[in-house]
Scaffold this motif. Structure first.
Motif, PDB file in Angstrom:
ATOM      1  N   PRO A 268       0.844  -1.203   0.000  1.00  0.00           N
ATOM      2  CA  PRO A 268       0.000   0.000   0.000  1.00  0.00           C
ATOM      3  C   PRO A 268       0.876   1.248   0.000  1.00  0.00           C
ATOM      4  N   ASN A 269       0.460   2.236  -0.778  1.00  0.00           N
ATOM      5  CA  ASN A 269       1.250   3.463  -0.860  1.00  0.00           C
ATOM      6  C   ASN A 269       0.301   4.601  -1.208  1.00  0.00           C
ATOM      7  N   ILE A 270       0.126   5.501  -0.265  1.00  0.00           N
ATOM      8  CA  ILE A 270      -0.862   6.557  -0.447  1.00  0.00           C
ATOM      9  C   ILE A 270      -0.533   7.454  -1.634  1.00  0.00           C
ATOM     10  N   GLN A 271       0.760   7.751  -1.828  1.00  0.00           N
ATOM     11  CA  GLN A 271       1.156   8.615  -2.930  1.00  0.00           C
ATOM     12  C   GLN A 271       0.846   7.958  -4.269  1.00  0.00           C
ATOM     13  N   ALA A 272       1.184   6.682  -4.398  1.00  0.00           N
ATOM     14  CA  ALA A 272       0.910   5.960  -5.638  1.00  0.00           C
ATOM     15  C   ALA A 272      -0.589   5.886  -5.903  1.00  0.00           C
ATOM     16  N   HIS A 273      -1.371   5.676  -4.854  1.00  0.00           N
ATOM     17  CA  HIS A 273      -2.816   5.518  -5.017  1.00  0.00           C
ATOM     18  C   HIS A 273      -3.449   6.791  -5.568  1.00  0.00           C
ATOM     19  N   PHE A 274      -3.210   7.921  -4.934  1.00  0.00           N
ATOM     20  CA  PHE A 274      -3.845   9.161  -5.373  1.00  0.00           C
ATOM     21  C   PHE A 274      -3.239   9.675  -6.679  1.00  0.00           C
ATOM     22  N   PRO A 304      -4.722  12.380   5.788  1.00  0.00           N
ATOM     23  CA  PRO A 304      -3.490  11.977   5.098  1.00  0.00           C
ATOM     24  C   PRO A 304      -3.503  12.356   3.618  1.00  0.00           C
ATOM     25  N   ALA A 305      -4.676  12.261   2.991  1.00  0.00           N
ATOM     26  CA  ALA A 305      -4.766  12.627   1.574  1.00  0.00           C
ATOM     27  C   ALA A 305      -4.463  14.112   1.388  1.00  0.00           C
ATOM     28  N   LEU A 306      -5.005  14.940   2.285  1.00  0.00           N
ATOM     29  CA  LEU A 306      -4.722  16.377   2.216  1.00  0.00           C
ATOM     30  C   LEU A 306      -3.246  16.654   2.486  1.00  0.00           C
ATOM     31  N   ALA A 307      -2.672  15.884   3.422  1.00  0.00           N
ATOM     32  CA  ALA A 307      -1.278  16.108   3.821  1.00  0.00           C
ATOM     33  C   ALA A 307      -0.309  15.860   2.671  1.00  0.00           C
ATOM     34  N   ILE A 308      -0.595  14.903   1.804  1.00  0.00           N
ATOM     35  CA  ILE A 308       0.324  14.619   0.693  1.00  0.00           C
ATOM     36  C   ILE A 308       0.052  15.495  -0.527  1.00  0.00           C
ATOM     37  N   GLY A 309      -0.945  16.380  -0.427  1.00  0.00           N
ATOM     38  CA  GLY A 309      -1.204  17.314  -1.523  1.00  0.00           C
ATOM     39  C   GLY A 309      -2.152  16.807  -2.582  1.00  0.00           C
ATOM     40  N   ALA A 311      -5.396  17.066  -2.788  1.00  0.00           N
ATOM     41  CA  ALA A 311      -6.366  18.098  -3.126  1.00  0.00           C
ATOM     42  C   ALA A 311      -5.720  19.190  -3.970  1.00  0.00           C
ATOM     43  N   ASP A 312      -4.489  19.553  -3.636  1.00  0.00           N
ATOM     44  CA  ASP A 312      -3.780  20.574  -4.409  1.00  0.00           C
ATOM     45  C   ASP A 312      -3.559  20.123  -5.845  1.00  0.00           C
ATOM     46  N   ASP A 313      -3.225  18.829  -6.015  1.00  0.00           N
ATOM     47  CA  ASP A 313      -3.031  18.306  -7.374  1.00  0.00           C
ATOM     48  C   ASP A 313      -4.326  18.395  -8.174  1.00  0.00           C
ATOM     49  N   LEU A 314      -5.427  18.091  -7.525  1.00  0.00           N
ATOM     50  CA  LEU A 314      -6.725  18.174  -8.200  1.00  0.00           C
ATOM     51  C   LEU A 314      -7.041  19.615  -8.610  1.00  0.00           C
ATOM     52  N   ARG A 315      -6.777  20.554  -7.705  1.00  0.00           N
ATOM     53  CA  ARG A 315      -7.042  21.963  -8.030  1.00  0.00           C
ATOM     54  C   ARG A 315      -6.191  22.418  -9.209  1.00  0.00           C
ATOM     55  N   ALA A 316      -4.927  21.985  -9.219  1.00  0.00           N
ATOM     56  CA  ALA A 316      -4.036  22.372 -10.321  1.00  0.00           C
ATOM     57  C   ALA A 316      -4.547  21.793 -11.632  1.00  0.00           C
ATOM     58  N   LEU A 317      -5.078  20.581 -11.583  1.00  0.00           N
ATOM     59  CA  LEU A 317      -5.580  19.951 -12.793  1.00  0.00           C
ATOM     60  C   LEU A 317      -6.828  20.679 -13.287  1.00  0.00           C
ATOM     61  N   VAL A 318      -7.699  21.050 -12.371  1.00  0.00           N
ATOM     62  CA  VAL A 318      -8.898  21.805 -12.737  1.00  0.00           C
ATOM     63  C   VAL A 318      -8.490  23.142 -13.341  1.00  0.00           C
ATOM     64  N   GLY A 319      -7.442  23.738 -12.751  1.00  0.00           N
ATOM     65  CA  GLY A 319      -6.973  25.015 -13.263  1.00  0.00           C
ATOM     66  C   GLY A 319      -6.474  24.938 -14.700  1.00  0.00           C
ATOM     67  N   ARG A 320      -6.096  23.743 -15.125  1.00  0.00           N
ATOM     68  CA  ARG A 320      -5.651  23.558 -16.507  1.00  0.00           C
ATOM     69  C   ARG A 320      -6.808  23.172 -17.421  1.00  0.00           C
ATOM     70  N   GLY A 321      -8.026  23.167 -16.858  1.00  0.00           N
ATOM     71  CA  GLY A 321      -9.194  22.952 -17.690  1.00  0.00           C
ATOM     72  C   GLY A 321      -9.733  21.538 -17.708  1.00  0.00           C
ATOM     73  N   VAL A 322      -9.209  20.652 -16.842  1.00  0.00           N
ATOM     74  CA  VAL A 322      -9.721  19.284 -16.778  1.00  0.00           C
ATOM     75  C   VAL A 322     -10.892  19.266 -15.821  1.00  0.00           C
ATOM     76  N   GLN A 323     -12.048  18.800 -16.253  1.00  0.00           N
ATOM     77  CA  GLN A 323     -13.257  18.799 -15.435  1.00  0.00           C
ATOM     78  C   GLN A 323     -13.316  17.557 -14.553  1.00  0.00           C
ATOM     79  N   THR A 324     -13.731  17.739 -13.296  1.00  0.00           N
ATOM     80  CA  THR A 324     -13.879  16.608 -12.376  1.00  0.00           C
ATOM     81  C   THR A 324     -15.341  16.395 -12.034  1.00  0.00           C
TER      82      THR A 324
END
Length: 324
Positions: A268-274, A304-309, A311-324
């Motif tokens: 198990p690896n939280i970084q790999a999973h998200f 833990p998900a917030l701690a590894i960033g 949510a930030d990765d998702l926001r950055a992706l949305v900022g590039r125009g990818v819809q979630t």
């Protein structure tokens, strides 16, 4: 060639040590010393015992000048700095052209934090043997301890030119280049280390190299370093996760997903999973991305998900125009 003799001698010395005084054969003494030193090394977790063994080993015959340096080294490792310094100082007088003597004196003085004396000893060693890269590496470490960044960089650079083999030295010099804003110099140095295909580097060294290359924006070169780490250790999870991130940043989403799945198959690896969920999202597979994120939240938790960033990765992706 002395292994059998060493074993034999080692088994009887404790009860027949007095007989050594009557031995005049130098070969005998060398074998005896080898046995005692082997025992001293085996007792390395017991510094007091090792110091006693070392003194015992050399007390019977001071004519063996060829191994006096080793005697000083063992005494130094046992914590008997005064005796080690006494031996090296005397040897420096007797053998003023022996670079190894001054090098070992520099090591001792650096341990004692007498940096001025360490610099003087190392410089004398370099004067006697200017092609020895390890001398420059040690001298640079002393300059670093003194806070002399310019001298540290220059001395490390000389060590690299001479073919220094200390991997950590390359990382230390590269970090200094980065701190000085010399990213191109850092990139060249790290690239040199990557291109040399050194047999002394392990998977963990290549992971560290990948992190260093990634830190200066050399993503493709970082990926190569992580790939080299995986060639040496296919089970290295950090190398595989970081390799996957390099693929992701180069828009190779399928390759990244494969890398993350491979890492998760091992543990198990939280970084790999998200990151895998992010890769699915980036390639447009929203349903799979949602499922993986939901699994991740359930398995690892929100904090833990917030701690590894994540949510930030998702926001950055949305900022590039990818819809979630």
């Amino acid at each position: 060639q002395y292994e059998e003799s060493i074993a034999t001698f080692a088994s009887v010395f404790t009860r027949q040590g007095a007989l050594l005084a009557y031995q005049t054969d130098m070969a005998f003494h060398r074998v005896w010393l080898a046995a005692i030193l082997a025992e001293a090394n085996a007792a390395q977790r017991d510094s007091a015992r090792r110091a006693v063994l070392v003194r015992q080993a050399f007390a019977h015959d001071h004519r063996l000048q060829s191994i006096q340096v080793q005697r000083a080294q063992l005494l130094q490792r046992a914590g008997d700095y005064a005796e080690a310094e006494k031996i090296l100082t005397e040897m420096a007088k007797q053998r003023p052209d022996d670079a190894e003597v001054f090098y070992n004196l520099g090591v001792l003085k650096a341990i004692e934090k007498d940096f001025a004396a360490a610099v003087a000893a190392y410089r004398k060693a370099i004067e006697l043997d200017p092609q020895n890269a390890s001398f420059y590496t040690r001298l640079a470490a002393v300059y670093s301890a003194e806070g002399d960044r310019a001298q540290t960089i220059e001395t490390y650079r000389q060590a690299v030119q001479l073919g220094a083999v200390d991997v950590e030295m390359y990382f230390a010099l590269g970090l200094l280049y980065e701190q000085e804003g010399r990213r191109e110099d850092a990139a060249l140095l790290y690239g040199q280390l990557l291109d040399e295909n050194r047999i002394d580097m392990e998977a963990e060294d290549y992971v560290q190299l990948g992190i260093a290359l990634f830190g200066i924006g050399a993503i493709e070169r970082a990926q190569q370093a992580y790939g080299r780490a995986l060639q040496l250790d296919g089970q290295h999870v950090a190398a595989r996760v970081n390799w996957g991130w390099c693929l992701y940043l180069q828009s190779n989403f399928d390759g990244a997903i494969e890398a993350y799945r491979s890492a998760l198959a091992r543990a198990p690896n939280i970084q790999a999973h998200f990151n895998m969920g992010l890769a699915y999202l980036a390639k447009g597979d929203l349903s799979q991305a949602r499922a993986i994120y939901a699994e991740g939240i359930a398995q690892y938790g929100v904090e833990p998900a917030l701690a590894i960033g994540a949510a930030d990765d998702l926001r950055a992706l949305v900022g590039r125009g990818v819809q979630t």
